[in-house]
Design a protein around this motif. Structure first.
Motif, PDB file in Angstrom:
ATOM      1  N   LEU A  79      35.497  41.948  32.282  1.00  0.00           N
ATOM      2  CA  LEU A  79      35.057  43.059  31.431  1.00  0.00           C
ATOM      3  C   LEU A  79      33.779  42.701  30.684  1.00  0.00           C
ATOM      4  O   LEU A  79      32.839  43.501  30.610  1.00  0.00           O
ATOM      5  CB  LEU A  79      36.155  43.434  30.446  1.00  0.00           C
ATOM      6  CG  LEU A  79      37.365  44.171  31.017  1.00  0.00           C
ATOM      7  CD1 LEU A  79      38.422  44.345  29.935  1.00  0.00           C
ATOM      8  CD2 LEU A  79      36.969  45.526  31.596  1.00  0.00           C
ATOM      9  N   ASN A  80      33.736  41.500  30.119  1.00  0.00           N
ATOM     10  CA  ASN A  80      32.573  41.103  29.327  1.00  0.00           C
ATOM     11  C   ASN A  80      31.315  40.959  30.168  1.00  0.00           C
ATOM     12  O   ASN A  80      30.196  41.086  29.648  1.00  0.00           O
ATOM     13  CB  ASN A  80      32.862  39.787  28.596  1.00  0.00           C
ATOM     14  CG  ASN A  80      33.859  39.968  27.476  1.00  0.00           C
ATOM     15  OD1 ASN A  80      33.967  41.036  26.890  1.00  0.00           O
ATOM     16  ND2 ASN A  80      34.623  38.919  27.172  1.00  0.00           N
ATOM     17  N   ASN A  82      30.676  42.996  32.660  1.00  0.00           N
ATOM     18  CA  ASN A  82      30.369  44.320  33.196  1.00  0.00           C
ATOM     19  C   ASN A  82      29.445  45.067  32.240  1.00  0.00           C
ATOM     20  O   ASN A  82      29.824  45.340  31.099  1.00  0.00           O
ATOM     21  CB  ASN A  82      31.678  45.099  33.384  1.00  0.00           C
ATOM     22  CG  ASN A  82      31.461  46.413  34.102  1.00  0.00           C
ATOM     23  OD1 ASN A  82      30.711  47.265  33.639  1.00  0.00           O
ATOM     24  ND2 ASN A  82      32.125  46.585  35.225  1.00  0.00           N
ATOM     25  N   HIS A  85      30.889  48.264  30.600  1.00  0.00           N
ATOM     26  CA  HIS A  85      31.847  47.984  29.531  1.00  0.00           C
ATOM     27  C   HIS A  85      31.117  47.579  28.259  1.00  0.00           C
ATOM     28  O   HIS A  85      31.433  48.061  27.168  1.00  0.00           O
ATOM     29  CB  HIS A  85      32.809  46.886  29.976  1.00  0.00           C
ATOM     30  CG  HIS A  85      33.839  46.537  28.945  1.00  0.00           C
ATOM     31  ND1 HIS A  85      33.634  45.543  28.008  1.00  0.00           N
ATOM     32  CD2 HIS A  85      35.064  47.061  28.685  1.00  0.00           C
ATOM     33  CE1 HIS A  85      34.699  45.469  27.219  1.00  0.00           C
ATOM     34  NE2 HIS A  85      35.571  46.362  27.612  1.00  0.00           N
ATOM     35  N   ARG A  86      30.127  46.703  28.390  1.00  0.00           N
ATOM     36  CA  ARG A  86      29.407  46.217  27.215  1.00  0.00           C
ATOM     37  C   ARG A  86      28.694  47.353  26.492  1.00  0.00           C
ATOM     38  O   ARG A  86      28.712  47.434  25.267  1.00  0.00           O
ATOM     39  CB  ARG A  86      28.394  45.143  27.617  1.00  0.00           C
ATOM     40  CG  ARG A  86      29.009  43.826  28.037  1.00  0.00           C
ATOM     41  CD  ARG A  86      27.971  42.705  27.931  1.00  0.00           C
ATOM     42  NE  ARG A  86      26.738  43.037  28.631  1.00  0.00           N
ATOM     43  CZ  ARG A  86      26.501  42.735  29.908  1.00  0.00           C
ATOM     44  NH1 ARG A  86      27.430  42.111  30.623  1.00  0.00           N
ATOM     45  NH2 ARG A  86      25.356  43.054  30.471  1.00  0.00           N
ATOM     46  N   SER A  88      29.284  50.649  26.655  1.00  0.00           N
ATOM     47  CA  SER A  88      30.089  51.809  26.251  1.00  0.00           C
ATOM     48  C   SER A  88      31.168  51.471  25.227  1.00  0.00           C
ATOM     49  O   SER A  88      31.665  52.359  24.541  1.00  0.00           O
ATOM     50  CB  SER A  88      30.752  52.436  27.480  1.00  0.00           C
ATOM     51  OG  SER A  88      31.627  51.523  28.121  1.00  0.00           O
ATOM     52  N   ARG A  89      31.519  50.209  25.095  1.00  0.00           N
ATOM     53  CA  ARG A  89      32.659  49.826  24.265  1.00  0.00           C
ATOM     54  C   ARG A  89      32.532  50.301  22.815  1.00  0.00           C
ATOM     55  O   ARG A  89      33.411  50.981  22.288  1.00  0.00           O
ATOM     56  CB  ARG A  89      32.843  48.308  24.307  1.00  0.00           C
ATOM     57  CG  ARG A  89      33.972  47.809  23.431  1.00  0.00           C
ATOM     58  CD  ARG A  89      34.125  46.298  23.501  1.00  0.00           C
ATOM     59  NE  ARG A  89      35.069  45.830  22.503  1.00  0.00           N
ATOM     60  CZ  ARG A  89      36.396  45.875  22.650  1.00  0.00           C
ATOM     61  NH1 ARG A  89      36.919  46.353  23.759  1.00  0.00           N
ATOM     62  NH2 ARG A  89      37.182  45.447  21.691  1.00  0.00           N
ATOM     63  N   TYR A 115      40.156  52.501  34.662  1.00  0.00           N
ATOM     64  CA  TYR A 115      39.727  52.524  33.271  1.00  0.00           C
ATOM     65  C   TYR A 115      39.076  51.198  32.877  1.00  0.00           C
ATOM     66  O   TYR A 115      39.656  50.125  33.049  1.00  0.00           O
ATOM     67  CB  TYR A 115      40.913  52.779  32.344  1.00  0.00           C
ATOM     68  CG  TYR A 115      41.458  54.180  32.413  1.00  0.00           C
ATOM     69  CD1 TYR A 115      40.804  55.227  31.769  1.00  0.00           C
ATOM     70  CD2 TYR A 115      42.630  54.459  33.105  1.00  0.00           C
ATOM     71  CE1 TYR A 115      41.306  56.516  31.815  1.00  0.00           C
ATOM     72  CE2 TYR A 115      43.138  55.740  33.168  1.00  0.00           C
ATOM     73  CZ  TYR A 115      42.466  56.768  32.513  1.00  0.00           C
ATOM     74  OH  TYR A 115      42.970  58.039  32.571  1.00  0.00           O
ATOM     75  N   LEU A 116      37.868  51.280  32.296  1.00  0.00           N
ATOM     76  CA  LEU A 116      37.171  50.109  31.772  1.00  0.00           C
ATOM     77  C   LEU A 116      37.408  49.941  30.278  1.00  0.00           C
ATOM     78  O   LEU A 116      37.442  48.821  29.775  1.00  0.00           O
ATOM     79  CB  LEU A 116      35.660  50.233  31.998  1.00  0.00           C
ATOM     80  CG  LEU A 116      35.081  49.869  33.347  1.00  0.00           C
ATOM     81  CD1 LEU A 116      33.566  49.958  33.275  1.00  0.00           C
ATOM     82  CD2 LEU A 116      35.502  48.474  33.772  1.00  0.00           C
ATOM     83  N   CYS A 117      37.506  51.049  29.560  1.00  0.00           N
ATOM     84  CA  CYS A 117      37.709  51.029  28.110  1.00  0.00           C
ATOM     85  C   CYS A 117      38.800  52.025  27.742  1.00  0.00           C
ATOM     86  O   CYS A 117      38.934  53.070  28.383  1.00  0.00           O
ATOM     87  CB  CYS A 117      36.438  51.415  27.357  1.00  0.00           C
ATOM     88  SG  CYS A 117      35.080  50.264  27.502  1.00  0.00           S
ATOM     89  N   VAL A 131      43.423  50.131  30.040  1.00  0.00           N
ATOM     90  CA  VAL A 131      42.406  49.353  30.748  1.00  0.00           C
ATOM     91  C   VAL A 131      43.007  48.765  32.029  1.00  0.00           C
ATOM     92  O   VAL A 131      44.063  48.127  32.006  1.00  0.00           O
ATOM     93  CB  VAL A 131      41.861  48.228  29.858  1.00  0.00           C
ATOM     94  CG1 VAL A 131      40.890  47.344  30.646  1.00  0.00           C
ATOM     95  CG2 VAL A 131      41.168  48.800  28.633  1.00  0.00           C
TER      96      VAL A 131
END
Length: 259
Positions: A79-80, A82, A85-86, A88-89, A115-117, A131
């Motif tokens: 995730l970190n 991506n 993800h970074r 949009s988080r 789902y990413l977030c 997620v």
């Protein structure tokens, strides 16, 4: 890579998948045998190796196994690393806090979305995270946004032919219906999911675009119908489009995207 190594990796992956998809929590070795179709001795060897590597953990005082800490660490690193993800988080989390509903960011993975977030507002608490979960493209607001740039032939290729899977009486089940709805989504800038995947739930989504204007992800606001009735949908839609645009700009989008 030899065939034997490929087979070993595939078997190990099937064990991890069985553990991940369990609806009852940790599984005994015999449960994994039934879920995977592998032999008991094969499962025993795989569990021993996976436990040594930290990919599965044996539950204390039981004969059951669950997902290990090494898998959690890999997921976190994935995730970190991506960029979607970074970027949009923080925006998704702030939106959930502001409106009090659930906010999700999803990307397409083959014929489904993942789902990413996932963030929850005060009005929509959950006991689990979304997620990593998957949903069908044609029956979800996020999924429809991920389909808008595709041709009809491309959609047929990934979704299959009619009828599309039905989840409720409101689910779109034909490509003709889907094409018509996607045309409207392209005009409005948002998609909706009105009890198409689950009864009693409503969702609005907007596309997130890359620097060249391609749809890379989508962000959604969702909640129970009883909660949705208490909000101004036009304001929610405008808020969602603005947040999606902010994420797109962070990804490098600086020019208008033609229909």
């Amino acid at each position: 890579m030899t065939v034997e190594v490929q087979q070993s990796i595939g078997r190990a992956a099937s064990v991890l998948t069985a553990l991940a998809e369990s609806k009852t929590g940790p599984l005994r070795a015999s449960d994994i045998v039934r879920a995977t179709g592998l032999g008991a001795s094969t499962v025993a060897r795989l569990l021993s190796s996976l436990e040594e590597l930290g990919y599965v953990s044996k539950i204390a005082d039981t004969q059951s196994y669950g997902i290990g800490a090494a898998i959690l660490a890999l997921a976190s690193h994935g995730l970190n690393q991506n960029p979607l993800h970074r970027e949009s988080r923080a925006a998704a989390q702030e939106l959930a806090q502001r409106i009090g509903l659930s906010v999700n960011v999803g990307v397409r993975d083959g014929s489904s979305l993942i789902y990413l977030c996932h963030f929850e507002g005060a009005k929509a608490p959950k006991s689990h995270t979304m997620v990593g979960f998957r949903q069908p493209l044609h029956a979800s607001a996020l999924g429809k946004c991920l389909l808008i740039d595709m041709t009809e032939d491309e959609r047929h290729a990934i979704l299959g032919e009619d009828p599309l899977p039905r989840y409720t009486a409101n689910t779109i089940t034909t490509h003709e219906q889907l094409t018509a709805e996607l045309a409207q989504i392209a005009i409005l800038g948002t998609s909706t999911e009105d009890q198409e995947l689950a009864l009693g739930r409503f969702c609005i989504a907007a596309p997130i675009r890359t620097a060249v204007g391609d749809v890379a992800a989508a962000i959604s606001i969702s909640g129970r119908l009883s909660l949705i009735r208490g909000v101004d949908l036009d304001e929610v839609r405008e808020d969602l489009i603005e947040v999606a645009d902010r994420i797109s700009v962070a990804l490098g989008l600086i020019s208008a995207v033609p229909h």
